[in-house]
Design a protein around this motif. Sequence first.
Motif, mmCIF file in Angstrom:
data_model
loop_
_atom_site.group_PDB
_atom_site.id
_atom_site.type_symbol
_atom_site.label_atom_id
_atom_site.label_comp_id
_atom_site.label_asym_id
_atom_site.label_seq_id
_atom_site.Cartn_x
_atom_site.Cartn_y
_atom_site.Cartn_z
ATOM 1 N N ALA A 7 66.221 15.461 -86.586
ATOM 2 C CA ALA A 7 65.979 15.751 -85.312
ATOM 3 C C ALA A 7 66.923 16.822 -85.009
ATOM 4 O O ALA A 7 66.848 17.882 -84.219
ATOM 5 N N ALA A 8 68.350 16.884 -85.522
ATOM 6 C CA ALA A 8 69.180 17.977 -85.212
ATOM 7 C C ALA A 8 68.690 19.215 -85.747
ATOM 8 O O ALA A 8 69.025 20.329 -85.121
ATOM 9 N N ALA A 9 68.111 19.199 -86.646
ATOM 10 C CA ALA A 9 67.758 20.517 -87.217
ATOM 11 C C ALA A 9 66.110 20.889 -86.683
ATOM 12 O O ALA A 9 65.763 21.958 -86.943
ATOM 13 N N GLN A 10 65.681 20.016 -85.632
ATOM 14 C CA GLN A 10 64.448 20.396 -85.120
ATOM 15 C C GLN A 10 64.475 21.744 -84.642
ATOM 16 O O GLN A 10 65.320 22.377 -83.981
ATOM 17 N N GLY A 11 63.186 22.732 -84.855
ATOM 18 C CA GLY A 11 63.394 24.039 -84.582
ATOM 19 C C GLY A 11 63.777 25.001 -85.433
ATOM 20 O O GLY A 11 63.456 26.121 -85.509
ATOM 21 N N LYS A 12 64.676 24.484 -86.668
ATOM 22 C CA LYS A 12 65.252 25.480 -87.337
ATOM 23 C C LYS A 12 63.943 25.654 -88.758
ATOM 24 O O LYS A 12 63.241 24.939 -89.162
ATOM 25 N N GLN A 13 64.198 26.866 -89.107
ATOM 26 C CA GLN A 13 63.152 27.345 -89.956
ATOM 27 C C GLN A 13 63.723 28.258 -91.015
ATOM 28 O O GLN A 13 64.606 29.081 -90.658
ATOM 29 N N THR A 73 62.188 19.585 -96.309
ATOM 30 C CA THR A 73 61.921 19.306 -94.873
ATOM 31 C C THR A 73 62.119 18.002 -94.422
ATOM 32 O O THR A 73 62.772 17.685 -93.172
ATOM 33 N N LYS A 74 61.778 17.194 -95.298
ATOM 34 C CA LYS A 74 61.833 15.686 -94.662
ATOM 35 C C LYS A 74 63.225 15.254 -94.643
ATOM 36 O O LYS A 74 63.842 14.556 -93.599
ATOM 37 N N GLN A 75 64.177 15.459 -95.740
ATOM 38 C CA GLN A 75 65.643 15.131 -95.664
ATOM 39 C C GLN A 75 66.421 16.209 -94.554
ATOM 40 O O GLN A 75 67.323 15.648 -94.069
ATOM 41 N N SER A 76 66.201 17.354 -94.392
ATOM 42 C CA SER A 76 66.979 18.181 -93.682
ATOM 43 C C SER A 76 66.519 18.447 -92.272
ATOM 44 O O SER A 76 67.092 18.687 -91.483
ATOM 45 N N GLY A 77 64.972 18.296 -92.067
ATOM 46 C CA GLY A 77 64.322 18.602 -90.682
ATOM 47 C C GLY A 77 64.045 20.134 -90.570
ATOM 48 O O GLY A 77 63.631 20.587 -89.458
ATOM 49 N N ILE A 78 64.459 21.135 -91.619
ATOM 50 C CA ILE A 78 64.404 22.461 -91.620
ATOM 51 C C ILE A 78 62.954 22.807 -92.046
ATOM 52 O O ILE A 78 62.658 22.505 -93.309
ATOM 53 N N GLU A 79 62.300 23.529 -91.489
ATOM 54 C CA GLU A 79 60.773 23.695 -91.552
ATOM 55 C C GLU A 79 60.856 24.754 -92.649
ATOM 56 O O GLU A 79 61.758 25.695 -92.516
ATOM 57 N N MET A 80 60.040 24.710 -93.735
ATOM 58 C CA MET A 80 59.877 25.921 -94.535
ATOM 59 C C MET A 80 58.886 26.827 -94.422
ATOM 60 O O MET A 80 57.777 26.253 -94.465
ATOM 61 N N LYS A 81 58.801 28.023 -94.389
ATOM 62 C CA LYS A 81 57.965 28.923 -94.247
ATOM 63 C C LYS A 81 57.725 29.842 -95.501
ATOM 64 O O LYS A 81 58.706 30.019 -95.991
#
Lengths: 452, 321
Positions: free
Chosen positions: A29-35, A57-65
């Motif tokens: 959640a903290a990384a929400q919106g991060k990409q 992404t599951k672990q960090s919440g950082i979306e991968m593009k």
Amino acid sequence: MRRLKWLGSAATSVALGAAVLGMFGGGEAAAQGKQLTLCWAAWDPANALVELGKDFTKQSGIEMKYEFVPWTSYADRFLNELNSHGKLCDLLIGDSQWIGGAAENKWYVKLNDFFDKEHISMDDFVPATVVGYSEWPKNTPNYWALPAMADAVGWTYRKDWFSRPEIQSAFKAKYGRDLAPPKTYDELKQVGEFFQGREIDGKKVYGAYIFTERGSEGITMGVTNALYNYGFSYDNPKKPYQMQGIVNSPEAAKGLEFYKELYKCCTAPGMTNAYMQEGLDAFKSGQVAMQMNWFAFFPGLYKDPNVGGDKIGFFVNPAGPKGHFTQLGGQGISVVATSEHKDDALAYIKWFAQPTVQQRWWQLGGYSALKAVVDAPDFPKSAAFAPQFLESMGIVKDFWAEPSYAQLLLDMQKRVHDYVVADKGTSQQALDLLVKDWTKVFKEQGKDVASQ
Amino acid sequence: MSTIIHPDHAAMTGAGEVALSQPMKHVRGLSDRTIAWLFVAPTIALLLAINIFPLVWMIRLSFTNLNLSMSYLPLRFIGLDNFTDILGDEDVWFRLQTTARFVLWSVALEMVIGFGLALLIKRQFRGHSFWTTIILLPMMLSPAVVGNFWTLLLQPQIGPFNHFISLLTGVPASSFSMTGEVVLAPWTIVLVDTWMWTPYVMLICLAGLRSIPDYIYEAAEVDRASAWRQFWSITLPMTVPFLMLAVLFRAIENFKMFDMVNLLTSGGPGSTTELVSITLKRAAFEKWRTGYSSALAIILFVTVFGAANIYVKALNKVKQR
């Protein structure tokens, strides 16, 4: 008014919910919106990386593009991006030969401090990949990438054809030995000639598929496999950049002649401008007995319903009269210096370097360079092509990785294609001209080019 | 502090008229010339930004050693070195010769076939519109599409082109490669370009043919001039300006041809079909030799500009005759 109140309480609930998730959901959640945007070539291993990235992404919440570009425009596209200080890529899996330019131009973030801080040791990776993908200057502990995708040129062959009794006996009658995957270039040519034009299952087949592409790097990545094994070197190991008599030695000229002979004797018609995809098409359509290609494609070929499984075999680039080498492929993963998400990008590299992730990378179809994965006792049995991959990674050589590599590569593409495909001049003349071209490039780069 | 006048209130009181008349007064004070400049200024600014500035910048770069793949090297002014390098480079001259041959043959074939088709299409026959549309189709396609599908058509084993030739000549289909053989590849790019752009030439010729008044032919018939005589004395001379225009357009276009040839042959086999535009692209965006490629671009620009100017003067003379 009542409606407004209801909306207000709903918003408060959502905000509270988000806060609770933030407390218990950790990084996600903290990384929400991060990409993060990762740039690479569009090929089979890229699909495996997308799959692998889901764990990150599951672990960090950082979306991968992802930004994947076909191989034929991969260098143009991303070198242009780096040259123009673009911000498209946060992470770049760049070709091994880019490392010199990327380091000198400061396109990549230097990773030494990060590796020290995170206890990532380059000793844990296959040495050839560290030198090939990470170091600049070569053989110095200056790291600009983490070895990401180990790769080399290897060969596939039609195991089902090779094992047919009638084909076996015909081969033995002609050459006085058993038909087997070739171990030397002479054997490779014999097998190629044997299959060339032969009818199998009512279809005319051809001996071998080799790289001949003109536009990007194809023919160079093919011909070097023969050149190395005939005695070619890029320069004098004792006198850097001294190329006269080394690049154009009589042995190297013989290697170039051999590649042309192989092209003339044993390839399918029309393969005048063919690279990876054309090779895969030729092999998958049952057109050729043997195919030169990158190991990266072998997991996909092994799974192919028509030519994979029991029908396909693999062998290491054959040895020549002066040695046994193969062309290094593969790439390292780097953080782009202009990225606005450097910390997240470094977090990805830290995650990617973990042995469990590397193990899964190999299982999904990527090629790990981590010793813990490839030196594991069960590794050779983990895939049909694993033993050949291991052996190949021990005998790799790479093209120039100088900042001027693109010029050096295009000069070689031109000289070699002119000789092999367009029948222009002799092999000696082609290599003499190549020395002339390369000397000019290095002089422009300000290098001290010894003439003798 | 500014006063905001409500439009409704302004309409009632006439205050809006006062407010509006202030800027109008200023405009009225401007000369016609100034107003004209105000109107064209945005266009000029745009042209300066996207045409003139890059051109001037390119000229500046052509005198430097700039290589974008080695931008850490100090930028040096090297005078005319790039120009002398290019003009003394045998390879560049070969590429120019290859380009000249390609331009010559493709434009010649397009003119002959295009003019022939225009003569046919000019006659009103049954299905005339349908065939005109069919003939025009190739020029409506993108060169990238044309390059890709001709690559497939010309594939020695599965491409229909080789099988068609095989049917006509008996030569095995897979025994030759139109894009991969030194002798055939230059003709292949001419063939594909001719296929694509002949309709364009046909359209220009058709415009020329339709501009000839009928009464001239009627007068010729009264004088008992044969069809052949009419062609040589009326049709051809009166369409020459159009033909020359078509030659000019196609020659300039083909001189800078890149996409289609790059897709068909990548300049190969070897460098057999490497047109000068491919050399330029490789120098600029693959080798990143910015200074060198700027100089090459200037040389090409001056060549085309000079040749086109001479040609336009000749065209004007023909028109005056």
